[in-house]
Design a protein around this motif. Sequence first.
Motif, PDB file in Angstrom:
ATOM      1  N   LYS A   1      -4.465   2.881   4.429  1.00  9.78           N
ATOM      2  CA  LYS A   1      -4.629   1.540   4.558  1.00  9.78           C
ATOM      3  C   LYS A   1      -3.249   0.970   4.925  1.00  9.78           C
ATOM      4  O   LYS A   1      -3.083  -0.008   5.755  1.00  9.78           O
ATOM      5  CB  LYS A   1      -4.858   0.583   3.218  1.00  9.78           C
ATOM      6  CG  LYS A   1      -6.336   0.934   2.911  1.00  9.78           C
ATOM      7  CD  LYS A   1      -6.760   0.198   1.564  1.00  9.78           C
ATOM      8  CE  LYS A   1      -8.285   0.234   1.115  1.00  9.78           C
ATOM      9  NZ  LYS A   1      -8.420  -0.178  -0.130  1.00  9.78           N
ATOM     10  N   SER A   2      -1.940   1.778   4.207  1.00  7.41           N
ATOM     11  CA  SER A   2      -0.666   1.428   4.991  1.00  7.41           C
ATOM     12  C   SER A   2      -0.567   1.611   6.497  1.00  7.41           C
ATOM     13  O   SER A   2      -0.029   0.765   7.222  1.00  7.41           O
ATOM     14  CB  SER A   2       0.199   2.037   4.063  1.00  7.41           C
ATOM     15  OG  SER A   2       1.595   1.932   4.400  1.00  7.41           O
ATOM     16  N   LEU A   3      -1.085   2.781   6.896  1.00  7.95           N
ATOM     17  CA  LEU A   3      -0.882   3.126   8.156  1.00  7.95           C
ATOM     18  C   LEU A   3      -1.738   2.275   9.145  1.00  7.95           C
ATOM     19  O   LEU A   3      -0.888   1.966  10.137  1.00  7.95           O
ATOM     20  CB  LEU A   3      -1.231   4.677   8.494  1.00  7.95           C
ATOM     21  CG  LEU A   3      -0.133   5.515   8.176  1.00  7.95           C
ATOM     22  CD1 LEU A   3      -0.747   7.052   8.234  1.00  7.95           C
ATOM     23  CD2 LEU A   3       0.714   5.453   9.280  1.00  7.95           C
ATOM     24  N   ASP A   4      -3.004   1.971   8.759  1.00  4.45           N
ATOM     25  CA  ASP A   4      -3.855   1.173   9.584  1.00  4.45           C
ATOM     26  C   ASP A   4      -3.002  -0.152   9.785  1.00  4.45           C
ATOM     27  O   ASP A   4      -3.115  -0.745  10.804  1.00  4.45           O
ATOM     28  CB  ASP A   4      -5.218   0.604   8.867  1.00  4.45           C
ATOM     29  CG  ASP A   4      -5.991   2.020   8.981  1.00  4.45           C
ATOM     30  OD1 ASP A   4      -5.665   2.866   9.762  1.00  4.45           O
ATOM     31  OD2 ASP A   4      -7.008   1.969   8.150  1.00  4.45           O
ATOM     32  N   THR A   5      -2.635  -0.759   8.686  1.00  3.42           N
ATOM     33  CA  THR A   5      -1.853  -2.098   8.720  1.00  3.42           C
ATOM     34  C   THR A   5      -0.524  -1.933   9.626  1.00  3.42           C
ATOM     35  O   THR A   5      -0.349  -2.911  10.684  1.00  3.42           O
ATOM     36  CB  THR A   5      -1.431  -2.887   7.452  1.00  3.42           C
ATOM     37  OG1 THR A   5      -2.556  -2.774   6.641  1.00  3.42           O
ATOM     38  CG2 THR A   5      -0.816  -3.946   7.483  1.00  3.42           C
ATOM     39  N   LEU A   6       0.347  -1.008   9.361  1.00  2.95           N
ATOM     40  CA  LEU A   6       1.724  -0.949  10.117  1.00  2.95           C
ATOM     41  C   LEU A   6       1.743  -0.464  11.424  1.00  2.95           C
ATOM     42  O   LEU A   6       2.410  -0.810  12.260  1.00  2.95           O
ATOM     43  CB  LEU A   6       2.571   0.105   9.207  1.00  2.95           C
ATOM     44  CG  LEU A   6       2.927  -0.410   7.578  1.00  2.95           C
ATOM     45  CD1 LEU A   6       3.461   0.661   6.790  1.00  2.95           C
ATOM     46  CD2 LEU A   6       3.587  -1.531   7.623  1.00  2.95           C
ATOM     47  N   ARG A   7       0.586   0.384  11.639  1.00  2.00           N
ATOM     48  CA  ARG A   7       0.434   0.747  13.185  1.00  2.00           C
ATOM     49  C   ARG A   7       0.274  -0.533  13.932  1.00  2.00           C
ATOM     50  O   ARG A   7       0.779  -0.628  14.951  1.00  2.00           O
ATOM     51  CB  ARG A   7      -0.495   1.754  13.187  1.00  2.00           C
ATOM     52  CG  ARG A   7      -0.422   3.155  12.753  1.00  2.00           C
ATOM     53  CD  ARG A   7      -1.567   4.079  13.255  1.00  2.00           C
ATOM     54  NE  ARG A   7      -1.476   5.438  12.800  1.00  2.00           N
ATOM     55  CZ  ARG A   7      -0.595   6.444  13.123  1.00  2.00           C
ATOM     56  NH1 ARG A   7       0.154   6.362  14.204  1.00  2.00           N
ATOM     57  NH2 ARG A   7      -0.669   7.687  12.644  1.00  2.00           N
ATOM     58  N   LYS A   8      -0.726  -1.311  13.616  1.00  2.66           N
ATOM     59  CA  LYS A   8      -1.062  -2.423  14.254  1.00  2.66           C
ATOM     60  C   LYS A   8       0.318  -3.350  14.470  1.00  2.66           C
ATOM     61  O   LYS A   8       0.324  -4.249  15.537  1.00  2.66           O
ATOM     62  CB  LYS A   8      -1.996  -3.336  13.530  1.00  2.66           C
ATOM     63  CG  LYS A   8      -3.363  -2.696  13.505  1.00  2.66           C
ATOM     64  CD  LYS A   8      -4.421  -3.304  12.763  1.00  2.66           C
ATOM     65  CE  LYS A   8      -5.821  -2.985  12.794  1.00  2.66           C
ATOM     66  NZ  LYS A   8      -6.589  -3.715  11.941  1.00  2.66           N
TER      67      LYS A   8
ATOM     68  N   HIS B   1       0.670  -1.175   0.090  1.00  2.00           N
ATOM     69  CA  HIS B   1      -0.115  -0.238  -0.190  1.00  2.00           C
ATOM     70  C   HIS B   1       0.910   1.317   0.011  1.00  2.00           C
ATOM     71  O   HIS B   1       0.496   2.318  -0.654  1.00  2.00           O
ATOM     72  CB  HIS B   1      -1.067   0.113   1.192  1.00  2.00           C
ATOM     73  CG  HIS B   1      -2.200  -0.980   1.005  1.00  2.00           C
ATOM     74  ND1 HIS B   1      -3.153  -0.643   0.276  1.00  2.00           N
ATOM     75  CD2 HIS B   1      -2.528  -2.008   1.737  1.00  2.00           C
ATOM     76  CE1 HIS B   1      -4.159  -1.617   0.226  1.00  2.00           C
ATOM     77  NE2 HIS B   1      -3.786  -2.286   1.214  1.00  2.00           N
ATOM     78  N   LEU B   2       2.190   1.286   0.815  1.00  2.00           N
ATOM     79  CA  LEU B   2       2.912   2.381   0.541  1.00  2.00           C
ATOM     80  C   LEU B   2       3.470   2.661  -0.789  1.00  2.00           C
ATOM     81  O   LEU B   2       3.492   3.619  -1.255  1.00  2.00           O
ATOM     82  CB  LEU B   2       4.163   2.178   1.619  1.00  2.00           C
ATOM     83  CG  LEU B   2       4.990   3.262   2.235  1.00  2.00           C
ATOM     84  CD1 LEU B   2       3.988   4.109   2.887  1.00  2.00           C
ATOM     85  CD2 LEU B   2       5.583   2.956   3.233  1.00  2.00           C
TER      86      LEU B   2
END
Length: 778
Positions: free
Chosen positions: A653-660, A631-632
């Motif tokens: 979407k990238s932030l949602d995934t990578l933050r988790k 996504h990035l």
Amino acid sequence: VLKRDETDISRKLKQLERVGLVTSRWVRLGNRNVKIYKLNIDEIRISISSSGLKVELRTEDNVTTKHIYILLSKVLRVKIPEVPKFINRRKELRQINESGKNIILITGMPGIGKTTLVAYYVRNYVKDPVFWHKISEFDTLELILWRLAAFLNGLGFNEPLECLKLSNVDLGVKINLLLNIIDGLSCVIVFDDIHKCKDKRILEFIRYLIDNLSSAKLILISRDRPKLTPFNKEKILNLTLKGFNIKETYELFKAKGIALRNEYIIRSYMITKGHPLLLVILIDALRRDNPEEVFKHLINEDLPSFFWREIYEKLSDIEKSVIRVLAVIKDPLTLDELQELIPRKALQLILYSLIDKGIVEHQEDTYVLHDVIKSIMPNLNVSTQEINEYYGRLGRALYEKGGVINELKALKYFIKAGDVDAAINILRDRVRLQKYSYLDFLDFYAKLIHDLEAIVPPHYEVAEAYIKYEKSLIALAKGDVEKAIPLLYDALKIFKKLGFKLEVSETLSTLGRALTDVKDYDNALKCLNEGIRLIKEVDEESKMLIEWGLYANLAKLWSYVGDLDKAKEVVLKELEIAEKIDDLMYYATTLFHLGNVLEIRNELIEAERYTKKSLEMFKLIGSNYYVGLSHLVLTYIYLKLRKLEKALRHVNKSLDTLRKLYAGAWVLEALALRSLIYFELGKMKEAEADSLEAIELGKKVKYYMVGYAKIVLGTIKLTNGLSSEGLKLIRDGYKDLMYFKTDLVLILEFLIKNLRRLGFQDEARFYESVINNLNLTK
């Protein structure tokens, strides 16, 4: 991944497809037809009925109910120690249950009943989830974190497992993620046998839990107080277990079904001081023999000799063999491992008998001599040859079983047996089969390599080469590139002398990567080109994995130096190799690499196509880390195409995934990119908030992409009339990015456009000259 027969897996997948859990479809990947399986549901709900389990398969649209008849004992597998008989301890149970303290330390001598007390408590008083770990002398912090993550994964929290897979995420971040979920669940965490801990980091982790847990309960079991535990009376309940009192001793005699005169029970209590296990051994002796004779022997012998004779002389030959093996190995052993050393069909029944007599403990799936038995046991006079034979047989059985933990244990036992050749064969397989998961247990593996090096005879060059190579990987994993490079050169020299072409190629690949990291690009290129030339001369099946790694490292090198034509050429070669490897992850990762290189080259339509394809595969594989990175890359593509709303969707979407996953460096990059997108969309407040968050995160993760956030924030300051502050931020951002050519262009184009708009013509001309001097090939 499953290490199971393909036919068996295929049959089980068809069963899953029949009940609606998965769907399948054929796709074309490269020159192969591949069947892809995908989970078909969003939720499974299970309830127990008299006829079996009722399973509801739920999607967003509907609910399908299936009745599955299944043996519940296979589903509800509990790993908390069994408590066959529990005598009193009402006072201690009341203290634990009513103290209101969430940190509980249970101490006491071996066999006094510490584990039994806690096991009874969590089985009968606790309704929350329970994690139980019995510490062994070769545990590492990594092992405990993986077990905790697996425990949480079973409760529906998969983020910790994904986070632990990431090498670029700080350990403290991983631990905080685990702690936050554990505390939110109000679960119970039990660490047993803390006195056996050899890894100081485990004790530091336990201390961290003590200091930071507020809702979850932590129970520590140890012979003595752990050295790093702060004993704050306000926070910790400290219970030191002593032997049974006289009333509890009477209860034990009654529970064991033996009726004796009060004087014998009192004498038993006085001799054993109420120690539960010693009382059990004495009761067994009193059951068999005349009490007067038993006490007469006790007067004439020292206590350890009496109790050992009472135990050992009454055992069968096979029971003595079990004790002999467990005394030699010392580590807990599974039934399968014991059967490798004592091939008897009825071995499990023999173990049950030894457990009933209090000689052997059953810990989860393993068996070990009770600590009290170890303390009274005399030297069994086992020969060195017999000991080495046990270690060697166990090592071979574990290595044949496979799996990283079993293979590391096998390496440990080969080293204990002094079998250098067997140990070196494990290292050879690790190199040839690219088993990098050994490095997940870094400190433990480093200790094994150190111990192996200590027993290698002089002038054994094969062993010396493999050991130096493994030491270089350990140094790289710890971030010590300067230490790794000389070790790699030493290993390379010996491998070349021995004529080990596969190992030479692998060492050249790793050396090329290390030299790239220290910006010694000329020598890195020589190493990688030499490795590629040499690997073509190797005729072994495992060569493809090493060849793929060589091209992946070469593509990284060309991207770093800004020769994007060559980077693309090399990635396409990497793709050819990946298509031949029977592992979808290699293929998906190569498509991701190709999309990334094409994006940097501004071949954006092709970049979009390959990155979307890799994203689909990563979703199928279940690699959330690479999903976030894909996504990035798509964010960069749509930002360059000026499709800002699309870019915003993908960066979110990238932030949602990578933050988790607490992937700090990538979260920083996504925040910096989003601040740029918000600026371009005219959302200055959001752009400022993201750039400030990225800059704050940059203080922790030290990642050069913080330069993007500084330049965006500086441009916002210039827009608001804060020239001095804005220009300083822009200069600082440029300093962060100046050595990373391929990442400079996008942000400098943004900067130049805005500097001209705001009237900073001299600054705009300076950054234009920077772009003109980058010498990017495309």
